[in-house]
Write an enzyme that holds these catalytic residues in place. Structure first.
Site, PDB file in Angstrom:
ATOM      1  N   HIS A   1     -38.679  -9.271  79.841  1.00  0.00           N
ATOM      2  CA  HIS A   1     -39.617  -8.197  79.535  1.00  0.00           C
ATOM      3  C   HIS A   1     -39.043  -6.834  79.932  1.00  0.00           C
ATOM      4  O   HIS A   1     -38.446  -6.687  80.988  1.00  0.00           O
ATOM      5  CB  HIS A   1     -40.949  -8.417  80.272  1.00  0.00           C
TER       6      HIS A   1
ATOM      7  N   ASP B   1     -40.279 -13.877  78.839  1.00  0.00           N
ATOM      8  CA  ASP B   1     -41.314 -12.855  79.000  1.00  0.00           C
ATOM      9  C   ASP B   1     -42.684 -13.527  78.952  1.00  0.00           C
ATOM     10  O   ASP B   1     -42.958 -14.291  78.018  1.00  0.00           O
ATOM     11  CB  ASP B   1     -41.167 -11.846  77.847  1.00  0.00           C
TER      12      ASP B   1
ATOM     13  N   SER C   1     -44.802  -2.890  75.404  1.00  0.00           N
ATOM     14  CA  SER C   1     -45.589  -3.504  76.472  1.00  0.00           C
ATOM     15  C   SER C   1     -47.048  -3.038  76.395  1.00  0.00           C
ATOM     16  O   SER C   1     -47.683  -3.207  75.356  1.00  0.00           O
ATOM     17  CB  SER C   1     -44.922  -3.179  77.809  1.00  0.00           C
TER      18      SER C   1
END
Ligand SMILES: *[C@@H]1O[C@H](CO)[C@@H](O)[C@H](O)[C@H]1NC(C)=O
Ligand SMILES: *[C@@H]1O[C@H](CO)[C@@H](O)[C@H](O)[C@H]1NC(C)=O
Ligand SMILES: *[C@@H]1O[C@H](CO)[C@@H](O)[C@H](O)[C@H]1NC(C)=O
Length: 403
Positions: free
Chosen positions: A373, A343, A189
């Site tokens: 995600h 995501d 991320s």
């Protein structure tokens, strides 16, 4: 009695309605996934209310999750774990105890959390890095870089860059018994964003002699320019990262000024004078056909030049690695990219894969069709999902075979 029963039914129905979070159909263990999604949604709403009332900053409320998940450094039978500093930046080190005849491999890891949250010592990150160290018999350096809103861009980038550069010195590598030809930089991320940016910058740093062997980018954020990509539109409200939260993270990375977030929300933050950068995030050219389906390309609306002048960070390649020109990208090492179908950041990863492959950079791309995600972090009770274990195993296996 009847009124009480009616009241009870009404409250139950309201509660059930409130807790119910729609989950994409193909997600396995839908009830567990819903529990995860609902917990995050409720935290987000509490944070919003507390922020609006002027009690605490939005991110401080979410930071309670990070704090609740914190575990102190704890060695086990295979790994020595300790917190220390590299060049004044805090890191958590994982050092295998098993003797090794050859020099060891190493992974430098950057945790996720939107540049605002997270810690190397969160239970899930501690497990990811501990298992990496154990399975690969590798040294792992997990970095606690400074976070927003206390620290803005480029503090986060500078911290992870400083640590990586410090570690890559031959004297330091040899102190830890690390093979200079087998070092990986990795992150998920926001950490994937930092990893991509660090690996690019290292290529241009004349002081760094060690070459990174591989980079592993787990559902990374790679660009700020177009926040209406098909993945942003399709996954606007999917767990655990709705578009509004991603925009908040991007905004907080650069400034407390709400006008940047407002412009980002309407995708009108890139000034006309920077429109030459849009080619690097043009999904109409860079996405595979099946991801474009149902969408018509529209370039972002030109925004105020003042915003970009005040907060130039969002146009900086250290914040948006997709903005790098081809001449820079083509020197990148073997790259692993994980993307998840549900995501908002999916298309960032897909476009990076497309650009790197077109330039001949070897890329392994895993696309998890049934994941949202952050899925790889849900590997311990009470937020444990089979998909998390599967993605983690894939990632560690890839590292084992390619590092
Ligand atoms: C330590 O390594 C052994 C052998 O690989 C393994 O069976 C054991 O589960 C490991 N211990 C921990 C705490 O991971
Ligand atoms: C670390 O911080 C101390 C005190 O602020 C400073 O004196 C020292 O030079 C710093 N070291 C490095 C390597 O930056
Ligand atoms: C994006 O790509 C499409 C198709 O290749 C092209 O028509 C369009 O002009 C491009 N837009 C920008 C802003 O690069």
């Amino acid at each position: 009695m009847g009124a009480k029963l009616l009241g009870f039914c009404l409250v139950s129905a309201l509660l059930a309605y409130y807790l119910y979070t729609p989950i994409p159909e193909d997600i396995e263990e839908p009830w567990k996934a819903m529990l995860v999604a609902t917990s995050f949604r409720v935290m987000g709403q509490l944070a919003e209310v507390a922020d609006k009332l002027g009690l605490v900053h939005y991110m401080d409320t979410l930071m309670l999750l990070t704090d609740a998940e914190y575990v102190a450094p704890m060695s086990d039978e295979n790994i020595t774990v300790r917190d220390t500093e590299f060049s004044n930046v805090s890191v958590r080190l994982y050092l295998p105890k098993k003797p090794s005849e050859r020099l060891r491999r190493a992974v430098v890891y950057f945790h996720g959390g939107g540049w605002c949250l997270g810690h190397a010592g969160m239970r899930s990150y501690d497990q990811v890095t501990r298992w990496t160290s154990d399975r690969l018999n590798a040294v792992v350096v997990s970095v606690n870089y400074r976070l927003a809103p206390q620290h803005r861009f480029p503090a986060q980038f500078e911290d992870v860059y400083t640590v990586t550069k410090f570690f890559l010195q031959s004297s330091v590598l040899s102190q830890y018994g690390v093979d200079p030809d087998r070092v990986c930089v990795s992150g998920d991320s926001a950490g994937g964003n930092l990893a991509a940016a660090v690996v690019q910058q290292l290529l241009e740093d004349p002081e760094v002699k060690t070459k990174i062997k591989v980079q592993a980018l787990i559902y990374p954020a790679l660009q700020t320019l177009d926040l209406n990509l098909p993945s942003y539109q399709d996954n606007d409200n999917k767990p655990i990262l709705p578009r509004s939260l991603m925009i908040r993270f991007w905004g907080e990375y650069f400034t407390s000024d709400p006008s940047l977030q407002e412009a980002m929300a309407t995708n009108s933050h890139v000034p006309l004078e920077s429109s030459h950068l849009l080619q690097f995030v043009n999904w109409s050219k860079l996405l595979p056909e099946e991801m474009k389906r149902g969408h018509v390309y529209r370039a972002p609306v030109p925004g105020s030049p003042g915003l970009a002048r005040r907060y130039p960070g969002f146009l900086d390649v250290r914040a948006a690695p997709l903005l790098a020109p081809d001449a820079r990208l083509l020197r990148l090492p073997h790259t692993y990219v994980l993307t998840c179908q549900h995501d908002v950041l999916r298309d960032d990863g897909l476009m990076y894969v497309k650009r790197l492959r077109a330039l001949g950079v070897p890329v392994t791309h895993h696309h998890a069709q049934d994941a949202f995600h952050g899925a790889m972090m849900f590997i311990s009770w009470p937020m444990e999902l089979a998909v998390g274990h599967r993605l983690l195993q894939q990632y560690i296996e890839w590292l084992d075979q390619n590092l």
